[in-house]
Structure formats: C-alpha cells, structure tokens
Design an enzyme around this catalytic site. Structure first.
Site, PDB file in Angstrom:
ATOM      1  N   LYS A  37       1.210  -1.023  -0.178  1.00 31.98           N
ATOM      2  CA  LYS A  37       0.331   0.164  -0.139  1.00 31.98           C
ATOM      3  C   LYS A  37       1.297   1.273  -0.655  1.00 31.98           C
ATOM      4  O   LYS A  37       0.231   2.172  -0.483  1.00 31.98           O
ATOM      5  CB  LYS A  37      -1.134   0.001   1.418  1.00 31.98           C
ATOM      6  CG  LYS A  37      -2.486  -0.994   1.222  1.00 31.98           C
ATOM      7  CD  LYS A  37      -3.358  -1.367   2.443  1.00 31.98           C
ATOM      8  CE  LYS A  37      -4.439  -1.755   1.999  1.00 31.98           C
ATOM      9  NZ  LYS A  37      -3.259  -3.494   2.150  1.00 31.98           N
ATOM     10  N   GLU A  87      -1.412   6.328   8.405  1.00 33.99           N
ATOM     11  CA  GLU A  87      -1.757   7.768   7.440  1.00 33.99           C
ATOM     12  C   GLU A  87      -2.570   8.604   8.034  1.00 33.99           C
ATOM     13  O   GLU A  87      -2.896   7.874   8.931  1.00 33.99           O
ATOM     14  CB  GLU A  87      -2.487   7.358   5.948  1.00 33.99           C
ATOM     15  CG  GLU A  87      -3.406   6.443   6.501  1.00 33.99           C
ATOM     16  CD  GLU A  87      -4.499   6.103   4.899  1.00 33.99           C
ATOM     17  OE1 GLU A  87      -3.602   5.846   4.200  1.00 33.99           O
ATOM     18  OE2 GLU A  87      -5.269   5.712   5.563  1.00 33.99           O
ATOM     19  N   HIS A  89     -14.051  -2.163   9.235  1.00 33.04           N
ATOM     20  CA  HIS A  89     -13.437  -2.026   7.880  1.00 33.04           C
ATOM     21  C   HIS A  89     -14.178  -3.216   7.725  1.00 33.04           C
ATOM     22  O   HIS A  89     -13.208  -3.991   6.384  1.00 33.04           O
ATOM     23  CB  HIS A  89     -12.048  -2.353   8.255  1.00 33.04           C
ATOM     24  CG  HIS A  89     -11.222  -1.077   9.110  1.00 33.04           C
ATOM     25  ND1 HIS A  89     -11.505   0.574   8.954  1.00 33.04           N
ATOM     26  CD2 HIS A  89     -10.797  -0.924  10.742  1.00 33.04           C
ATOM     27  CE1 HIS A  89     -10.692   1.358   9.879  1.00 33.04           C
ATOM     28  NE2 HIS A  89     -10.954  -0.001  10.754  1.00 33.04           N
ATOM     29  N   ARG A 108      -8.343  -7.374  -7.521  1.00 32.69           N
ATOM     30  CA  ARG A 108      -8.998  -9.194  -8.014  1.00 32.69           C
ATOM     31  C   ARG A 108     -10.515  -8.585  -8.399  1.00 32.69           C
ATOM     32  O   ARG A 108     -11.273  -7.039  -8.212  1.00 32.69           O
ATOM     33  CB  ARG A 108      -9.105  -9.531  -6.748  1.00 32.69           C
ATOM     34  CG  ARG A 108      -9.174  -8.961  -5.431  1.00 32.69           C
ATOM     35  CD  ARG A 108      -9.118  -9.452  -4.335  1.00 32.69           C
ATOM     36  NE  ARG A 108      -9.710  -9.008  -2.755  1.00 32.69           N
ATOM     37  CZ  ARG A 108     -10.423  -8.199  -2.301  1.00 32.69           C
ATOM     38  NH1 ARG A 108     -10.973  -8.573  -3.235  1.00 32.69           N
ATOM     39  NH2 ARG A 108     -10.177  -6.548  -1.378  1.00 32.69           N
TER      40      ARG A 108
END
Length: 458
Positions: free
Chosen positions: A116, A200, A235, A292
């Site tokens: 990421k 982040e 999440h 995907r």
C-alpha cells in the site's frame, strides 16, 4: 479462448466463476477442502478434486496442491476469486512459471499495488489525491510516533499487505501508539505473512467509494462506475450500493479519471477496484487498489448489465473488451446485503452449524449469490458470509423497498444471521436519507437491534 479453468476458491464466488465458465463453454476444475466435500460449488464443475483438510493453509492456501491439480488436469488457467490467494504475487508468479494463465493482473502489478505504501507513491506521482501519511513502511512504534506528531492525531496504522480491515488500528493519542502498533503488526504477520505497516492521517466520518475498472492486454481500459461501500463494521463491508449518490457528476468524473490514470500508469490488466475515502467537505483521497474481483461486484453488474467475470476470462484469453467506454450505460440503483452467519446481538460472533431450512428471495429485480441449502453445514474454518442478496430498482428508494421485500422472504433456520440487522437498516431514517459515514453502524447498533416498531413502517 481458454479451454479449462481451475477455480482456486470456494463458496459463492467459486459458484459465480463456474457458472460464467459454463455459459462460455469452458471446462472447469473445482478444488475443495474436506470441509467442503459435497458443497454445491463442487457439483457445478466439470471435475472436482479434494486438495486437503479443512484448515485453509492445508487447502485453499496450499499453493503446491493447487498447482499440482492444475497441471494434472491440464488446466490452461486459474481463477483465484477473492480472498485466499487472489492477491498473492508469489502465487501468481508460480502460476505463470508453470505455463498456466493467471486470471488477474501480472505478478509484478499485484506486488506493486499490494504494497500500500508503494501504491500510494504511484498514485501521488500521477496526481491522484492521496491521504497524507508516512513516506514508506514504518518499522518501529517510535517511528510511528514521530510520523503521527507530524501528521497530527488521529492517525491510522495499516498493514502494507492484504486488506479486509486486517492489520488496521485507529490511534487517537500518543499513549495508544505502542500497543496499537504491536497488535497491528502481529495481526498483519498472522494474516498476510508480512508485518509491514505504514501510517496515514485518519479522515474522520468519511464515505467509502470505489471505482470498478477493466483493462485488456490490447491497451483498452474502461471504468464501470462507482460503488458506495460506506456501511462497515471493523473495516468489513456490510452493505454496498451503486452508484454512489453522494457524488456530484463533476466529482464522479474526476474520480473515475483518477482511477483510470493510476491503473494505466502501472500497466494494469484484468478487473480491479480503486478505493477512495470521501471527506465531509466532498474532497476525496485514494486509499488502495484491490487487484481482484470484489465481493460487491454484483451491484455494478446490475446497473450496467456487464458480466465482469466473463470479461475477466475474455481478457485472460487475450481477447479485447467486448465493449467501449461509450457503450457502458448505467441504469437505476442496486443494493447488496452481505448475509453473514453471525449473531449481531453477541458482538457479531460467528455461528457455524447446520442450516435446518432455507428460503431465499426471488422475483423481479432480485439476485441471490449463495451456495447454501437445507442441511448445509457452515464451517468454522472460513469467512462467515453465506449469501449476498442483491436488488435493482429504477431509483434508490425503489431498490430499498425491493430489498425490504427480499429480506422479508429470506428465511434461514438453524443458525443466527445478519438478515434482521439488514432489515432494520432498510427502515432506518438516516440510511433512507443517505446520511451515512463509516462509523454509522457502531453508533447506531443498539437502535438497529431493537424490534421494528409499527410506527417505523409508516
């Protein structure tokens, strides 16, 4: 065109791929674990072969066993579905090295976008807005603290590999960092075999919006619109819609262009999803790209009429996309409810067991992706999702009313499920008026778990 495809997955996504292959007159091989012996998806394949015990690491994550079966049955391609090995670059490379086509992007692209922090840098270089964060991987809690001081709290620790909310921790103060860092790192290592983390800035009260793309090997790339995946718990997505009605047409166009630009820059091929968070002020930021097929792909199929799995197989066969961007037409609104065998009244505890009886909805505008049936045994070894109920309507309100009806028809006996929770969502005033963010479910769970009062039906 490919002649024989091995499906390296299980459950409803395996059935989804097998059915697409059947319509394309492609032979199939299903691999299954002992826990899935006799499961519906195995009966849909031309041939089904057991590859190991119930534990995923001994079956669906057993790369050697899957490749051995693919070679033994002369498969010319492997479709990984979602989860398991679908975003494993080393598996994709092993498939290619064996002279077999991997139905997905190249191993190099999977590796680039699977990290990421690398994906963030790629998008930044293309001018795509990215959530402020660390410049790369962080290796210690001390380093995380230093970055957090620069960014300002709250911040979000995220595993550089994998997805599905694993290896993620929100940190609101410096004193929380060490424990959060250690637990996120341990979870990342356990789930993905890598303990890399990055940091982040946490965008509070955001919406979660993603763009579906398809790209072939001939340089053609298109988007199939956007999806709103805001309703989540830990999440993990609970419900998805298409299109994302919070976006203005200008923002929608910019987001799609950003998604395509980022994918083109890395030489993307096959199906992929570019994910963004949308802040309260309407600004949006790239968070990651999934290399995907997505669980929620049916809502996109419902509004554009394009079979994404079929296009995946065509692309892997070296054929061009069967349509151009100008030919993609969006109609109406779609909603998908992920039905999990979980008890929402008991902290969403998984509920493995045997289904006594089941009645699934049907009728105009209703689609159900599942492999459950009476006497089906829900295994404790895998994800608890047992069905996806998808509806389509001319408007969002029509889709909501159709989903209410579909959920009323859904009867699953013998195990607890999230059907009642989804039903309550369909009557929640804030959901109906689309006043949502990613923290909505946690804030409203106690209300959503109450029995529906007659006044709420007015």
């Amino acid at each position: 065109m490919l002649k024989r495809v091995l499906v390296a997955n299980r459950g409803e996504i395996a059935a989804r791929i097998l059915r697409a292959c059947r319509e394309m007159n492609i032979e199939t091989v299903a691999v299954f674990s002992e826990a899935d012996r006799g499961s519906l998806f195995t009966t849909l394949a031309t041939q089904a072969i057991c590859i190991g015990n119930a534990a995923a690491k001994e079956s669906y994550l057993n790369q050697d066993a899957i490749l051995t079966v693919a070679k033994h049955t002369a498969c010319d391609a492997i479709h990984p579905g979602f989860g398991f090995l679908s975003e494993n670059a080393s598996f994709a490379q092993a498939v290619c090295d064996a002279g077999i086509t991997f139905i997905g992007p190249s191993p190099e692209v999977i590796a680039t976008l699977g990290d990421k922090s690398t994906a963030r840098k790629l998008m930044q270089d293309q001018g795509v807005p990215v959530v402020p964060g660390s410049k790369g991987c962080i290796s210690t809690a001390k380093e995380a603290l230093e970055n957090a001081e620069t960014l300002g709290y709250p911040v979000l620790l995220k595993a550089t590999s994998g997805g599905g909310g694993r290896g993620m921790r929100r940190v609101y103060a410096a004193q929380e960092m060490e424990d959060s860092f250690n637990s996120a790192q341990a979870e990342a290592l356990a789930c993905f075999g890598e303990k890399g983390l990055y940091l982040e800035k946490l965008i509070e009260n955001p919406r979660h919006v993603e763009v579906q793309i398809l790209a072939d090997s001939l340089g053609n790339i298109v988007h199939l619109g956007d999806r709103d995946c805001t309703l989540q718990r830990n999440h993990q997505k609970l419900l998805e819609e298409a299109p994302a009605q919070i976006l203005s047409e200008e923002t929608r166009a910019r987001m799609a262009a950003d998604a395509l630009r980022g994918a083109e820059a890395v030489g993307y091929e096959n199906a992929g999803t570019v994910e963004f968070v949308v802040a309260e002020d309407g600004s949006y930021y790239f968070i990651e790209m999934n290399t995907r097929i997505q669980v929620e792909h049916p809502v996109t199929e419902m509004i554009c009429g394009i079979n994404i799995v079929r296009e995946q197989i065509r692309i892997a066969s070296g054929l061009p996309l069967s349509f151009t961007q100008d030919e993609v037409v969006f109609k109406g609104h779609a909603i998908e409810c992920r039905i999990n065998a979980e008890d929402p009244h008991n902290d969403f505890c998984p509920c493995p067991g045997v289904i006594d009886y089941v009645h699934l909805p049907s009728g105009f505008g209703v689609r159900v992706d599942t492999v459950i049936h009476p006497h089906y045994e829900i295994s404790p070894y895998y994800d608890s999702m047992i069905a996806k109920i998808i509806v389509h309507g001319r408007t969002r309100n029509e889709a909501i009313f159709r989903m209410r009806r579909a959920l009323e028809e859904t009867l699953i006996g013998g195990v607890s499920s999230t059907v009642p929770l989804h039903y309550m969502l369909m009557y929640n005033p804030d959901y109906i008026s689309n006043h949502l963010d990613t923290g909505f479910l946690e804030r409203n769970l106690s209300t959503l778990l109450r029995p529906l009062g007659e006044e709420a039906k007015l």
